[in-house]
Design a protein around this motif. Structure first.
Motif: not given
Length: 409
Positions: A83-87
Motif C-alpha cells: 500500500a501507499a499513502v500520498a501527501f
C-alpha cells in the motif's frame, strides 16, 4: 461486464494501467479528476477517523479521494508495496513517517547526508519532541551498528543521498537494524521505483518526493510513503487525516499521468546523464564528476549491484565554484539554473560545502571529511532532463568556456 484476463503484468504495463479502469458511467478511457470535497453518505455514517478503514466509503476528501486512491494504487504497483499513502509534499510524507514511528523517549538514527529539509527538521523539531537523534555516515554499515541503542525505533537512510550521490547498502543496513528490532525507512527519490526497490532489499518503508521523477514534469508537488498495509493504514489514520497534509486531486492526477511514462523517462534520463557525465569528466575545466554509472564513482560496485537504473542525477566540480556558478547561470540557455530535479528539463544549481555544513548538515569532523570527499568545496548538482544529450553537452561547453582556466588536471 465480461470478466477480464489479468495475468502477471510487467513494469511498463503497471505504469500505464495500475490503479486505473475505464469510467463505468462515461466509459472514458483516461482517468478523470474527482475534485469534490464531500460525498453522499448513508444515514448513521460515522464522521470520526476512529472508525476509518479500508471499507469506509468516500465521505470527505481529507479522509480519502478517488483520484488520490488511483495514484496510490499505481505507486504501490510500481514499488512492489502492499500500500501507499500520498501527501501534499515530500516533506509532509517524511513528517508523517517520523511522527507515526517516534514518540518522546525514542531514538532515531538517520543518515548524516539527506534532503536538506529532512536534515534540518531532525536537527531541531524532532529533538524538541523528546526524540534523540544520531546522525551517521551510512556508506559504511558498521557505523550504524555502533549507533544503535535499545530504544532505536527507526533507521532512516537516503540513497543515492541528496546532494552528493553517496550510496547506502540497503540490504546490509536493514539486516543490522532488524537485529536490533528497529524499522528501516529509505528515501529513494533520486533512484525512483525504476532504479531501486528498497522493500525487496529489507526496508520497511520507502519515501518518494513525487514532485521529482514520478511526476517528472515540474508542475505538481507531492509525496508518498509506501510499505505494508497495516502501517500504511496507521499512517493515514493517525497522521495524515488528523494533520491534514493531503494531496490535492488535481496534483494527484498530474502525478499519475507522469507516472505512466516513468519507465521510459528513466531510461532516457540515464542515457542522457551518462553521456553528459562522460563529457564533463573529459572537460579540462571540470575537476571532478560524481555519477553512480561511472566507474570513477567511489561506490560504483555497489551501484552496479543495487541500482537497476543509474538515474539522471550527477554532480561536478570546477575551481572557484561560487564564481563559476554566476557564469553558468548567465551563459546556460538549455539547462535552467534552478533548484529541484527529476523534470523533463535539465536543471543545475551550485551548493557550496561550507554553506551546506552551516545550514543543513551538523557533522563530526570524520563525517565532514566523508562529505568533502564527495563534494570538495562545493558541487554543481545537475539533473539531466530529456533533451538531446548532444545539445546539453554543447550548452555546457559554451557555459564552461566563460569560466577562467585553471591548472590542468
Amino acid at each position: 461486464m465480461t470478466e477480464k484476463n489479468t495475468p502477471h503484468r510487467g513494469l511498463m504495463t503497471d505504469a500505464v494501467h495500475a490503479g486505473e479502469t475505464p469510467d463505468p458511467v462515461t466509459r472514458a478511457s483516461a482517468p478523470g479528476i474527482v475534485t469534490s470535497t464531500t460525498f453522499l453518505a448513508d444515514a448513521g455514517a460515522s464522521f470520526s477517523a476512529e472508525d476509518f478503514g479500508d471499507a469506509t466509503p468516500y465521505l470527505y476528501s481529507r479522509w480519502k479521494n478517488p483520484t488520490v486512491d488511483q495514484l496510490e494504487q499505481k505507486l504501490a504497483a510500481l514499488e512492489g508495496a502492499e500500500a501507499a499513502v500520498a501527501f501534499g509534499s515530500g516533506m509532509a510524507a517524511v513528517t508523517a513517517l517520523l511522527l507515526y514511528n517516534l514518540s518522546a523517549g525514542d531514538h532515531l538514527v538517520i543518515s548524516d547526508v539527506s534532503y536538506a529539509a529532512t536534515a534540518e527538521m531532525t536537527n531541531e523539531l524532532i529533538p524538541r519532541l523528546g526524540i534523540s537523534v544520531t546522525k551517521v555516515d551510512m556508506s559504511d554499515p558498521e557505523n550504524l551498528r555502533d549507533a544503535l541503542r535499545p530504544n532505536t525505533r527507526l533507521v532512516y537512510a537516503e540513497t543515492p543521498a541528496n546532494p552528493i550521490l553517496r550510496l547506502t547498502d540497503i540490504e546490509a543496513v536493514a539486516g543490522i537494524a532488524h537485529e536490533n528490532g528497529s524499522k528501516v525507512a529509505v528515501d529513494a527519490t533520486f533512484a525512483s521505483p525504476i532504479g531501486i526497490h528498497p522493500l525487496e532489499l529489507g526496508a520497511d518503508y520507502v519515501i518518494h518526493s513525487l514532485t521529482k521523477y514520478i511526476c517528472g514534469h515540474g508542475d505538481a508537488i507531492g509525496g508518498a510513503v509506501l510499505g505494508n498495509r497495516k502501517d500504511m493504514a496507521g499512517i493515514r489514520k493517525e497522521v495524515e487525516i488528523r494533520t491534514g497534509g493531503i494531496l490535492s486531486p488535481f496534483n494527484a492526477w498530474l502525478i499519475q499521468r507522469g507516472a505512466s511514462t516513468l519507465p521510459l523517462r528513466m531510461k532516457a534520463h540515464e542515457t542522457g546523464a551518462l553521456a553528459v557525465a562522460k563529457f564533463l569528466e573529459d572537460h579540462p575545466k571540470v575537476t571532478r564528476v560524481v555519477y553512480p554509472g561511472l566507474a570513477s564513482h567511489p561506490q560504483h560496485a555497489l551501484a552496479a549491484r543495487q541500482l537497476k537504473n543509474f538515474s539522471g542525477m550527477l554532480t561536478f566540480q570546477v575551481a572557484d565554484g561560487a564564481n563559476a556558478a554566476k557564469i553558468l547561470a548567465d551563459r546556460l540557455s538549455i539547462i535552467h539554473y534552478a533548484v529541484s530535479l527529476g523534470h523533463v528539463r535539465s536543471l543545475v544549481f551550485y551548493l557550496p560545502t561550507d554553506e551546506m555544513l552551516r545550514t543543513s548538515f551538523r557533522m563530526t569532523p570524520a563525517q565532514e571529511r566523508s562529505y568533502r570527499a564527495f563534494a570538495g568545496d562545493g558541487i554543481f548538482r545537475l539533473s539531466v532532463g530529456l533533451e538531446d544529450p548532444e545539445d546539453l553537452c554543447a550548452d555546457l561547453e559554451y557555459a564552461l568556456a566563460g569560466v577562467p582556466s585553471t591548472t590542468p588536471r
